[in-house]
Write an enzyme that holds these catalytic residues in place. Structure first.
Site, PDB file in Angstrom:
ATOM      1  N   LYS A 189       0.424  -4.477  -7.390  1.00  0.00           N
ATOM      2  CA  LYS A 189      -0.093  -5.434  -6.422  1.00  0.00           C
ATOM      3  C   LYS A 189       0.776  -5.505  -5.180  1.00  0.00           C
ATOM      4  O   LYS A 189       0.376  -6.048  -4.175  1.00  0.00           O
ATOM      5  CB  LYS A 189      -0.160  -6.839  -7.040  1.00  0.00           C
ATOM      6  CG  LYS A 189      -0.936  -6.894  -8.320  1.00  0.00           C
ATOM      7  CD  LYS A 189      -0.787  -8.297  -8.972  1.00  0.00           C
ATOM      8  CE  LYS A 189      -0.736  -8.123 -10.449  1.00  0.00           C
ATOM      9  NZ  LYS A 189      -0.347  -9.384 -11.127  1.00  0.00           N
ATOM     10  N   ASP A 217       4.962  -0.869  -1.071  1.00  0.00           N
ATOM     11  CA  ASP A 217       5.832  -1.873  -0.451  1.00  0.00           C
ATOM     12  C   ASP A 217       7.281  -1.421  -0.497  1.00  0.00           C
ATOM     13  O   ASP A 217       8.011  -1.541   0.482  1.00  0.00           O
ATOM     14  CB  ASP A 217       5.663  -3.249  -1.126  1.00  0.00           C
ATOM     15  CG  ASP A 217       5.760  -3.185  -2.657  1.00  0.00           C
ATOM     16  OD1 ASP A 217       5.559  -2.091  -3.231  1.00  0.00           O
ATOM     17  OD2 ASP A 217       6.026  -4.219  -3.281  1.00  0.00           O
ATOM     18  N   ASP A 248      12.295   1.652  -4.989  1.00  0.00           N
ATOM     19  CA  ASP A 248      13.525   1.091  -5.538  1.00  0.00           C
ATOM     20  C   ASP A 248      14.222   2.221  -6.310  1.00  0.00           C
ATOM     21  O   ASP A 248      14.929   3.028  -5.708  1.00  0.00           O
ATOM     22  CB  ASP A 248      13.140  -0.098  -6.431  1.00  0.00           C
ATOM     23  CG  ASP A 248      14.288  -1.053  -6.710  1.00  0.00           C
ATOM     24  OD1 ASP A 248      15.362  -0.577  -7.070  1.00  0.00           O
ATOM     25  OD2 ASP A 248      14.107  -2.274  -6.583  1.00  0.00           O
ATOM     26  N   ASP A 292       7.310  -9.345  -5.447  1.00  0.00           N
ATOM     27  CA  ASP A 292       7.357 -10.555  -6.273  1.00  0.00           C
ATOM     28  C   ASP A 292       8.619 -10.637  -7.111  1.00  0.00           C
ATOM     29  O   ASP A 292       9.305  -9.651  -7.352  1.00  0.00           O
ATOM     30  CB  ASP A 292       6.166 -10.580  -7.236  1.00  0.00           C
ATOM     31  CG  ASP A 292       6.314  -9.539  -8.353  1.00  0.00           C
ATOM     32  OD1 ASP A 292       6.492  -8.351  -8.036  1.00  0.00           O
ATOM     33  OD2 ASP A 292       6.278  -9.930  -9.550  1.00  0.00           O
ATOM     34  N   ARG A 335       5.116 -13.411  -3.390  1.00  0.00           N
ATOM     35  CA  ARG A 335       4.403 -12.348  -2.678  1.00  0.00           C
ATOM     36  C   ARG A 335       3.871 -12.856  -1.334  1.00  0.00           C
ATOM     37  O   ARG A 335       3.674 -12.086  -0.401  1.00  0.00           O
ATOM     38  CB  ARG A 335       3.219 -11.838  -3.503  1.00  0.00           C
ATOM     39  CG  ARG A 335       3.587 -11.160  -4.812  1.00  0.00           C
ATOM     40  CD  ARG A 335       2.357 -10.427  -5.358  1.00  0.00           C
ATOM     41  NE  ARG A 335       2.463 -10.101  -6.780  1.00  0.00           N
ATOM     42  CZ  ARG A 335       3.018  -8.991  -7.261  1.00  0.00           C
ATOM     43  NH1 ARG A 335       3.544  -8.117  -6.440  1.00  0.00           N
ATOM     44  NH2 ARG A 335       3.045  -8.762  -8.562  1.00  0.00           N
TER      45      ARG A 335
HETATM   46  C1  PRP Z   1       7.372  -2.755  -7.729  1.00  0.00           C
HETATM   47  C2  PRP Z   1       7.114  -2.295  -6.313  1.00  0.00           C
HETATM   48  C3  PRP Z   1       6.964  -0.809  -6.464  1.00  0.00           C
HETATM   49  C4  PRP Z   1       7.924  -0.488  -7.591  1.00  0.00           C
HETATM   50  C5  PRP Z   1       9.191   0.096  -7.039  1.00  0.00           C
HETATM   51  O1  PRP Z   1       6.144  -2.817  -8.425  1.00  0.00           O
HETATM   52  O2  PRP Z   1       5.926  -2.890  -5.813  1.00  0.00           O
HETATM   53  O3  PRP Z   1       5.662  -0.478  -6.836  1.00  0.00           O
HETATM   54  O4  PRP Z   1       8.205  -1.735  -8.251  1.00  0.00           O
HETATM   55  O5  PRP Z   1      10.165   0.240  -8.044  1.00  0.00           O
HETATM   56  P1  PRP Z   1      10.715   1.623  -8.549  1.00  0.00           P
HETATM   57  O6  PRP Z   1      10.937   2.505  -7.349  1.00  0.00           O
HETATM   58  O7  PRP Z   1      12.000   1.258  -9.227  1.00  0.00           O
HETATM   59  O8  PRP Z   1       9.737   2.205  -9.499  1.00  0.00           O
HETATM   60  P2  PRP Z   1       6.012  -3.590  -9.810  1.00  0.00           P
HETATM   61  O9  PRP Z   1       6.140  -2.609 -10.915  1.00  0.00           O
HETATM   62  O10 PRP Z   1       6.928  -4.763  -9.819  1.00  0.00           O
HETATM   63  O11 PRP Z   1       4.503  -4.092  -9.808  1.00  0.00           O
HETATM   64  P3  PRP Z   1       3.823  -5.009  -8.668  1.00  0.00           P
HETATM   65  O12 PRP Z   1       3.599  -4.122  -7.475  1.00  0.00           O
HETATM   66  O13 PRP Z   1       2.558  -5.459  -9.275  1.00  0.00           O
HETATM   67  O14 PRP Z   1       4.790  -6.134  -8.383  1.00  0.00           O
HETATM   68 MG    MG Z   2       6.646  -6.479  -9.090  1.00  0.00          MG
HETATM   69 MN    MN Z   3       4.371  -2.222  -7.048  1.00  0.00          MN
END
Ligand code: PRP
Ligand code: MG
Ligand code: MN
Length: 181
Positions: free
Chosen positions: A45, A102, A105, A161, A167
């Site tokens: 999301k 977004d 990481d 989030d 968010r």
């Molecule tokens: C978060 C963010 C990225 C991902 C990055 O998503 O939106 O999609 O983590 O992290 P990484 O590079 O360590 O994989 P999340 O899994 O929290 O889901 P969300 O987008 O629904 O918050």
């Molecule tokens: Mg997330």
């Molecule tokens: Mn994500």
């Protein structure tokens, strides 16, 4: 009445900086995809806000699709286990795909997605991420369009989030440790 921005210690990227950066990235994307029909794939999301604002900055023909994956759950660390919650509606065969995220990481989500998409016959696959944390990278992800490189802090806002909250913040900021301690 409590204000969610009170839970931030620092504002890292302001609403205005995001707007300016997306405009800049949009000009590059318009040039690179001139004459091509691009499919923006938003990763739910977190990418909702970037997708909505980037798409409206772009003045070229485009389609939008969504993929829902999650690797974080309620924690602050990536589990590395990526779950598909909703697959694409579109067939990627012959399409010019631009994945919209977004944040990069650890890079685990995107590297998993890129591998997953590679077998679907796209003409091209590129990534646009508003934020990237170079110090947190566990795997290298090729990302053609990056908004901001940021420090390795737990950030929320503009789609990002903590436990599904924050968010809706307009800026991106560092979450105060007392919130998740
Ligand atoms: C978060 C963010 C990225 C991902 C990055 O998503 O939106 O999609 O983590 O992290 P990484 O590079 O360590 O994989 P999340 O899994 O929290 O889901 P969300 O987008 O629904 O918050
Ligand atoms: Mg997330
Ligand atoms: Mn994500």
């Amino acid at each position: 009445q409590s204000d969610i921005s009170d839970d931030l210690t620092t504002i890292l990227v302001t609403e205005q900086e995001i707007r300016d950066k997306l405009a800049e990235l949009a000009r590059q994307i318009e040039t690179d995809y001139a004459g091509k029909d691009v499919l923006l794939v938003g990763v739910l999301k977190g990418a909702v806000m970037v997708m909505a604002d980037l798409a409206r900055e772009l003045r070229i023909p485009l389609s939008m699709d969504w993929m829902a994956v999650s690797s974080y759950g309620a924690g602050t660390k990536s589990s590395g286990v990526v779950q598909i919650r909703k697959d694409l509606d579109a067939d990627l065969t012959g399409r010019h795909v631009l994945i919209v995220e977004d944040i990069i990481d650890s890079g685990l989500t995107l590297s998993w997605l890129l591998e997953n998409f590679a077998s679907r016959g796209a003409a091209s696959i590129e990534v646009c991420a508003l934020l990237r944390k170079p110090e947190a990278a566990k795997v290298h992800v090729e990302c053609k369009y990056v908004g901001f490189d940021i420090p390795n802090d737990f950030v929320v806002g503009y789609g990002l989030d903590f436990d599904e909250k924050y968010r809706n913040l307009r800026d991106v900021g560092v979450l105060a440790p007392h919130v998740y301690a």
